[in-house]
Design a protein around this motif. Sequence first.
Motif, PDB file in Angstrom:
ATOM      1  N   LYS A 107       0.825  -1.211   0.000  1.00 51.57           N
ATOM      2  CA  LYS A 107       0.000   0.000   0.000  1.00 51.57           C
ATOM      3  C   LYS A 107       0.859   1.261   0.000  1.00 51.57           C
ATOM      4  N   VAL A 108       2.093   1.151   0.460  1.00 52.95           N
ATOM      5  CA  VAL A 108       2.970   2.325   0.516  1.00 52.95           C
ATOM      6  C   VAL A 108       3.207   2.903  -0.879  1.00 52.95           C
ATOM      7  N   MET A 109       3.054   2.078  -1.915  1.00 53.44           N
ATOM      8  CA  MET A 109       3.132   2.619  -3.274  1.00 53.44           C
ATOM      9  C   MET A 109       2.089   3.713  -3.462  1.00 53.44           C
ATOM     10  N   GLY A 110       0.920   3.541  -2.886  1.00 47.12           N
ATOM     11  CA  GLY A 110      -0.125   4.557  -2.961  1.00 47.12           C
ATOM     12  C   GLY A 110       0.241   5.818  -2.204  1.00 47.12           C
ATOM     13  N   TYR A 111       0.840   5.653  -1.016  1.00 39.52           N
ATOM     14  CA  TYR A 111       1.308   6.824  -0.262  1.00 39.52           C
ATOM     15  C   TYR A 111       2.340   7.614  -1.076  1.00 39.52           C
ATOM     16  N   GLU A 112       3.265   6.890  -1.679  1.00 40.94           N
ATOM     17  CA  GLU A 112       4.338   7.550  -2.428  1.00 40.94           C
ATOM     18  C   GLU A 112       3.791   8.313  -3.627  1.00 40.94           C
ATOM     19  N   LEU A 113       2.801   7.735  -4.308  1.00 45.03           N
ATOM     20  CA  LEU A 113       2.208   8.448  -5.441  1.00 45.03           C
ATOM     21  C   LEU A 113       1.555   9.750  -4.981  1.00 45.03           C
ATOM     22  N   ALA A 114       0.792   9.684  -3.905  1.00 42.53           N
ATOM     23  CA  ALA A 114       0.132  10.894  -3.396  1.00 42.53           C
ATOM     24  C   ALA A 114       1.160  11.959  -3.036  1.00 42.53           C
ATOM     25  N   GLU A 115       2.200  11.555  -2.359  1.00 43.62           N
ATOM     26  CA  GLU A 115       3.249  12.503  -1.961  1.00 43.62           C
ATOM     27  C   GLU A 115       3.929  13.101  -3.181  1.00 43.62           C
ATOM     28  N   SER A 116       4.214  12.275  -4.195  1.00 45.16           N
ATOM     29  CA  SER A 116       4.912  12.735  -5.398  1.00 45.16           C
ATOM     30  C   SER A 116       4.129  13.807  -6.146  1.00 45.16           C
ATOM     31  N   PHE A 117       2.806  13.741  -6.078  1.00 47.78           N
ATOM     32  CA  PHE A 117       1.963  14.694  -6.789  1.00 47.78           C
ATOM     33  C   PHE A 117       1.398  15.767  -5.864  1.00 47.78           C
ATOM     34  N   GLY A 118       2.131  16.088  -4.799  1.00 51.76           N
ATOM     35  CA  GLY A 118       1.695  17.155  -3.910  1.00 51.76           C
ATOM     36  C   GLY A 118       0.402  16.854  -3.200  1.00 51.76           C
ATOM     37  N   TRP A 119       0.226  15.578  -2.819  1.00 51.16           N
ATOM     38  CA  TRP A 119      -0.936  15.103  -2.079  1.00 51.16           C
ATOM     39  C   TRP A 119      -2.234  15.188  -2.890  1.00 51.16           C
ATOM     40  N   GLN A 120      -2.062  15.057  -4.206  1.00 55.89           N
ATOM     41  CA  GLN A 120      -3.197  14.820  -5.096  1.00 55.89           C
ATOM     42  C   GLN A 120      -3.011  13.444  -5.727  1.00 55.89           C
ATOM     43  N   LEU A 121      -4.094  12.813  -6.096  1.00 53.72           N
ATOM     44  CA  LEU A 121      -4.020  11.474  -6.665  1.00 53.72           C
ATOM     45  C   LEU A 121      -4.107  11.538  -8.181  1.00 53.72           C
ATOM     46  N   PRO A 122      -3.471  10.581  -8.865  1.00 54.57           N
ATOM     47  CA  PRO A 122      -3.576  10.548 -10.321  1.00 54.57           C
ATOM     48  C   PRO A 122      -4.985  10.176 -10.764  1.00 54.57           C
ATOM     49  N   ASP A 123      -5.220  10.285 -12.063  1.00 55.18           N
ATOM     50  CA  ASP A 123      -6.543   9.968 -12.603  1.00 55.18           C
ATOM     51  C   ASP A 123      -6.720   8.474 -12.871  1.00 55.18           C
ATOM     52  N   VAL A 124      -5.653   7.834 -13.336  1.00 50.94           N
ATOM     53  CA  VAL A 124      -5.721   6.431 -13.731  1.00 50.94           C
ATOM     54  C   VAL A 124      -4.460   5.715 -13.271  1.00 50.94           C
ATOM     55  N   ILE A 125      -4.634   4.520 -12.699  1.00 53.93           N
ATOM     56  CA  ILE A 125      -3.503   3.658 -12.349  1.00 53.93           C
ATOM     57  C   ILE A 125      -3.681   2.337 -13.085  1.00 53.93           C
ATOM     58  N   ILE A 126      -2.668   1.957 -13.859  1.00 54.46           N
ATOM     59  CA  ILE A 126      -2.726   0.727 -14.645  1.00 54.46           C
ATOM     60  C   ILE A 126      -1.754  -0.270 -14.039  1.00 54.46           C
ATOM     61  N   TYR A 127      -2.299  -1.387 -13.573  1.00 51.13           N
ATOM     62  CA  TYR A 127      -1.546  -2.276 -12.692  1.00 51.13           C
ATOM     63  C   TYR A 127      -1.606  -3.723 -13.173  1.00 51.13           C
ATOM     64  N   PRO A 128      -0.458  -4.395 -13.334  1.00 55.81           N
ATOM     65  CA  PRO A 128      -0.458  -5.809 -13.724  1.00 55.81           C
ATOM     66  C   PRO A 128      -0.908  -6.669 -12.544  1.00 55.81           C
TER      67      PRO A 128
END
Length: 394
Positions: free
Chosen positions: A217-238
Amino acid sequence: MISSYISHLHCSGCGREYSYREVHTFCKDCQSPLLPTYDLEHARQRVDRDQIARRPKGMWRWRELLPVLEAKNEIFLGEGDTPLLPLNRLGNELGLSHLYLKDESSNPTGSFKARGLAAAISKAKELGVEKVIIPTAGNAGGAMAAYAARAGLKAYIFMPKDTPMANIEESRMAGAEVVLIDGLISDAAGMAGEKARAEGWFDVSTFKEPYRVEGKKVMGYELAESFGWQLPDVIIYPTGGGTGLVGMWKAFAELEALGWLENTKRPRMVSVQAEGCAPVIKAFQAGATFCDFWTGAHTIASGLRVPKSFADALILSNLRESQGTAVAVSDDEILRAQRRLGQGEGIFSAPEGAATLAAVEKLVQQKWIQADERVILFNTGSGLKYLDHLYPPA
């Protein structure tokens, strides 16, 4: 000193609660995965999100939101804080202005499996477990062996015989006993479960213990932090076992409860599987709540050759809740995408990671993704680990 705000485990199926101070696998009542729950109200009052960014890099800087109580039990090999790379050339070719790749290949043992096994082995050590067992299609075995070795635990691994040689040898190098079997990961899982029950090994199979999902789940935390605590629109995951997809969806809910997000609109989650093993895609398109076992599974992407995930109901629920979708790609499309990532962006991805580029190409053609949306692909491991598997010597 106890730093974690974990409060209990809850069953994702029936809601029964379990203690995090005892060894548990999955729910005794309904056989669903157990998920850790945290006291997020107290964490919200006492944890400063910006202070986390000032800590030494790595997964454990998020320790208040991870299940290990004492820092001395955190088994660390450098996992976490992987690069988020803009794919400018490929984005331009696809007509996407904000295409990124989260590159998990820089984790220890070369894949994202390090995150989940770091959390699972650390918590197992804290609970007094002395020997761990796992069935694996490859990367999870190497990660489990490495973290078990660092924690001083015995490790036992069941792998299909056609697992990439790098996975087999890295597991043995870390001291694990490796048994190669005729069959798929589903067959290996049956053998691991039987040995665990007969001899007292702790089974760290995907979602058959509660804590691998916490590392992912920390991957999700890192994404939020990387984008200034905003979430991306789409995540494509294998998606094989689906731990990362479920983990990130859990992370987004936790971040919202903590009040850390500047924009609470969550991403649309996309599950990518191989055409030769696509139980999630079949169930999603049929409107089913569970997956049927996929007979005759075959694909070059060994991490996607999972005939049925133990968390299939969670995966499907998360996809639908996010208004996401599920996409199947062929092995030929995976190989073409792998070369396209290498030649276009200098990234030698695992075939599972390349599958996400093959999927985004289809979603752009279908106009399911818009040009200005922020889109994240996940490369789950290094292509170097598959050299003998995909490109055997002449």
